[in-house]
Design a protein around this motif. Sequence first.
Motif, PDB file in Angstrom:
ATOM      1  N   ILE A   1       0.465  -0.965  -4.976  1.00  0.00           N
ATOM      2  CA  ILE A   1       1.531  -0.941  -5.970  1.00  0.00           C
ATOM      3  C   ILE A   1       2.548  -2.036  -5.669  1.00  0.00           C
ATOM      4  O   ILE A   1       2.476  -2.706  -4.640  1.00  0.00           O
ATOM      5  N   ALA A   2       3.483  -2.201  -6.582  1.00  0.00           N
ATOM      6  CA  ALA A   2       4.586  -3.128  -6.335  1.00  0.00           C
ATOM      7  C   ALA A   2       5.536  -2.500  -5.321  1.00  0.00           C
ATOM      8  O   ALA A   2       5.818  -1.295  -5.380  1.00  0.00           O
ATOM      9  N   LEU A   3       6.023  -3.302  -4.392  1.00  0.00           N
ATOM     10  CA  LEU A   3       7.003  -2.795  -3.423  1.00  0.00           C
ATOM     11  C   LEU A   3       8.192  -2.179  -4.148  1.00  0.00           C
ATOM     12  O   LEU A   3       8.759  -1.179  -3.690  1.00  0.00           O
ATOM     13  N   SER A   4       8.561  -2.756  -5.284  1.00  0.00           N
ATOM     14  CA  SER A   4       9.705  -2.232  -6.041  1.00  0.00           C
ATOM     15  C   SER A   4       9.510  -0.779  -6.431  1.00  0.00           C
ATOM     16  O   SER A   4      10.474  -0.002  -6.482  1.00  0.00           O
ATOM     17  N   LEU A   5       8.272  -0.370  -6.700  1.00  0.00           N
ATOM     18  CA  LEU A   5       8.014   1.021  -7.058  1.00  0.00           C
ATOM     19  C   LEU A   5       8.057   1.916  -5.828  1.00  0.00           C
ATOM     20  O   LEU A   5       8.499   3.067  -5.895  1.00  0.00           O
TER      21      LEU A   5
ATOM     22  N   GLN B   1       0.956   3.006 -13.918  1.00  0.00           N
ATOM     23  CA  GLN B   1      -0.111   4.004 -13.940  1.00  0.00           C
ATOM     24  C   GLN B   1      -0.815   4.066 -12.590  1.00  0.00           C
ATOM     25  O   GLN B   1      -1.168   5.146 -12.106  1.00  0.00           O
ATOM     26  N   THR B   2      -0.985   2.917 -11.966  1.00  0.00           N
ATOM     27  CA  THR B   2      -1.601   2.857 -10.640  1.00  0.00           C
ATOM     28  C   THR B   2      -0.774   3.636  -9.624  1.00  0.00           C
ATOM     29  O   THR B   2      -1.307   4.403  -8.813  1.00  0.00           O
ATOM     30  N   ALA B   3       0.538   3.438  -9.680  1.00  0.00           N
ATOM     31  CA  ALA B   3       1.427   4.176  -8.781  1.00  0.00           C
ATOM     32  C   ALA B   3       1.354   5.671  -9.045  1.00  0.00           C
ATOM     33  O   ALA B   3       1.396   6.486  -8.109  1.00  0.00           O
ATOM     34  N   GLN B   4       1.204   6.053 -10.310  1.00  0.00           N
ATOM     35  CA  GLN B   4       1.108   7.470 -10.650  1.00  0.00           C
ATOM     36  C   GLN B   4      -0.172   8.084 -10.097  1.00  0.00           C
ATOM     37  O   GLN B   4      -0.176   9.228  -9.643  1.00  0.00           O
ATOM     38  N   PHE B   5      -1.269   7.318 -10.105  1.00  0.00           N
ATOM     39  CA  PHE B   5      -2.518   7.802  -9.510  1.00  0.00           C
ATOM     40  C   PHE B   5      -2.293   8.165  -8.036  1.00  0.00           C
ATOM     41  O   PHE B   5      -2.755   9.196  -7.552  1.00  0.00           O
TER      42      PHE B   5
ATOM     43  N   LEU C   1       0.873  -1.179   0.000  1.00  0.00           N
ATOM     44  CA  LEU C   1       0.000   0.000   0.000  1.00  0.00           C
ATOM     45  C   LEU C   1       0.906   1.224   0.000  1.00  0.00           C
ATOM     46  O   LEU C   1       1.942   1.238   0.677  1.00  0.00           O
ATOM     47  N   TRP C   2       0.507   2.261  -0.724  1.00  0.00           N
ATOM     48  CA  TRP C   2       1.318   3.487  -0.752  1.00  0.00           C
ATOM     49  C   TRP C   2       0.397   4.692  -0.709  1.00  0.00           C
ATOM     50  O   TRP C   2      -0.657   4.721  -1.355  1.00  0.00           O
ATOM     51  N   SER C   3       0.795   5.687   0.055  1.00  0.00           N
ATOM     52  CA  SER C   3       0.044   6.942   0.121  1.00  0.00           C
ATOM     53  C   SER C   3       1.007   8.108   0.278  1.00  0.00           C
ATOM     54  O   SER C   3       1.998   8.010   1.013  1.00  0.00           O
ATOM     55  N   SER C   4       0.707   9.177  -0.401  1.00  0.00           N
ATOM     56  CA  SER C   4       1.558  10.366  -0.298  1.00  0.00           C
ATOM     57  C   SER C   4       1.286  11.151   0.980  1.00  0.00           C
ATOM     58  O   SER C   4       2.102  11.979   1.390  1.00  0.00           O
ATOM     59  N   SER C   5       0.143  10.877   1.647  1.00  0.00           N
ATOM     60  CA  SER C   5      -0.237  11.718   2.779  1.00  0.00           C
ATOM     61  C   SER C   5      -0.730  10.964   4.012  1.00  0.00           C
ATOM     62  O   SER C   5      -0.654  11.494   5.125  1.00  0.00           O
ATOM     63  N   LEU C   6      -1.222   9.744   3.843  1.00  0.00           N
ATOM     64  CA  LEU C   6      -1.873   9.062   4.961  1.00  0.00           C
ATOM     65  C   LEU C   6      -0.911   8.185   5.757  1.00  0.00           C
ATOM     66  O   LEU C   6       0.044   7.620   5.214  1.00  0.00           O
ATOM     67  N   ASN C   7      -1.197   8.065   7.029  1.00  0.00           N
ATOM     68  CA  ASN C   7      -0.503   7.117   7.888  1.00  0.00           C
ATOM     69  C   ASN C   7      -1.124   5.739   7.643  1.00  0.00           C
ATOM     70  O   ASN C   7      -2.335   5.564   7.775  1.00  0.00           O
ATOM     71  N   LEU C   8      -0.296   4.781   7.279  1.00  0.00           N
ATOM     72  CA  LEU C   8      -0.800   3.450   6.925  1.00  0.00           C
ATOM     73  C   LEU C   8      -0.562   2.422   8.023  1.00  0.00           C
ATOM     74  O   LEU C   8      -0.500   1.225   7.771  1.00  0.00           O
ATOM     75  N   SER C   9      -0.471   2.922   9.271  1.00  0.00           N
ATOM     76  CA  SER C   9      -0.161   2.023  10.385  1.00  0.00           C
ATOM     77  C   SER C   9      -1.266   0.994  10.638  1.00  0.00           C
ATOM     78  O   SER C   9      -1.031  -0.020  11.292  1.00  0.00           O
ATOM     79  N   GLN C  10      -2.460   1.251  10.124  1.00  0.00           N
ATOM     80  CA  GLN C  10      -3.545   0.279  10.266  1.00  0.00           C
ATOM     81  C   GLN C  10      -3.476  -0.835   9.229  1.00  0.00           C
ATOM     82  O   GLN C  10      -4.349  -1.711   9.190  1.00  0.00           O
ATOM     83  N   GLY C  11      -2.443  -0.794   8.404  1.00  0.00           N
ATOM     84  CA  GLY C  11      -2.266  -1.836   7.408  1.00  0.00           C
ATOM     85  C   GLY C  11      -3.365  -1.824   6.364  1.00  0.00           C
ATOM     86  O   GLY C  11      -3.839  -0.758   5.942  1.00  0.00           O
ATOM     87  N   LEU C  12      -3.807  -3.003   5.968  1.00  0.00           N
ATOM     88  CA  LEU C  12      -4.801  -3.102   4.911  1.00  0.00           C
ATOM     89  C   LEU C  12      -6.106  -2.394   5.290  1.00  0.00           C
ATOM     90  O   LEU C  12      -6.827  -1.883   4.419  1.00  0.00           O
ATOM     91  N   SER C  13      -6.407  -2.320   6.582  1.00  0.00           N
ATOM     92  CA  SER C  13      -7.630  -1.648   7.026  1.00  0.00           C
ATOM     93  C   SER C  13      -7.594  -0.142   6.765  1.00  0.00           C
ATOM     94  O   SER C  13      -8.621   0.537   6.901  1.00  0.00           O
TER      95      SER C  13
END
Length: 240
Positions: free
Chosen positions: A170-174, A155-159, A94-106
Amino acid sequence: MGILSCNKERKATVAAAANLRYVLEEIKTQYLKDYPGANIQITYGSSGILTQQIINGAPFDLFMSADTKFPNKLEDRGLTSASAVNYCYGKVALWSSSLNLSQGLSSVLLPEVKKIAIANPNNAPYGLNSVNALKKQNLYDKVKNRIVWGENINQTAQFAFSGNAEIGFIALSLALAPEMKNKGNYYVLPEDICPPIAQAAVLINGWEKNGEAARFLDYLISSKCNSIWDKYGYGLPEKE
């Protein structure tokens, strides 16, 4: 593989899954230093669309898929000259430019998440694994109306990177690539929810005309490239 050619032709055309863009460009740069004069042309896209292009006669010598299904499809159609080779294992993040992703998939349930970017699961194995992970956790039906579908994983990563989606699968590699590293937050999906994706490559009929594709494939699965694969978060198959 051990398939090398002494032919003086030095050009190879490669069809590669979009998640490989950064790792392959780095491997290609190293390869050209070791084999001056070689000409490696790489086209990136979703594995499904590249497969269809090869079926329709696109002149590729080597296909590097984001899974094993699409290379096997080409092999079943008699379009390959050797069995597919598992060259790496990729992970979904999971990738976000602004959000805290500490809740994981949730994190997909956070109220501020209006759009979720996922690659088209019909053509992109990383998208398929992402959808399956959401379904496994009983989250898909809760968020399906917020999903925006990317043509491929780039393209997904660019979104996600542009902010057009608050979260992207996205792919971890990206996530580890220079363009996105340290410019957002990422969370690697656990293996029990989203198993690493076995990625396979196969030589397409006609590569024998120069042999450079086979040399390049031998090179990228050799120990010379292990550190590059590791840098981008890929797992490597155990060598026999």
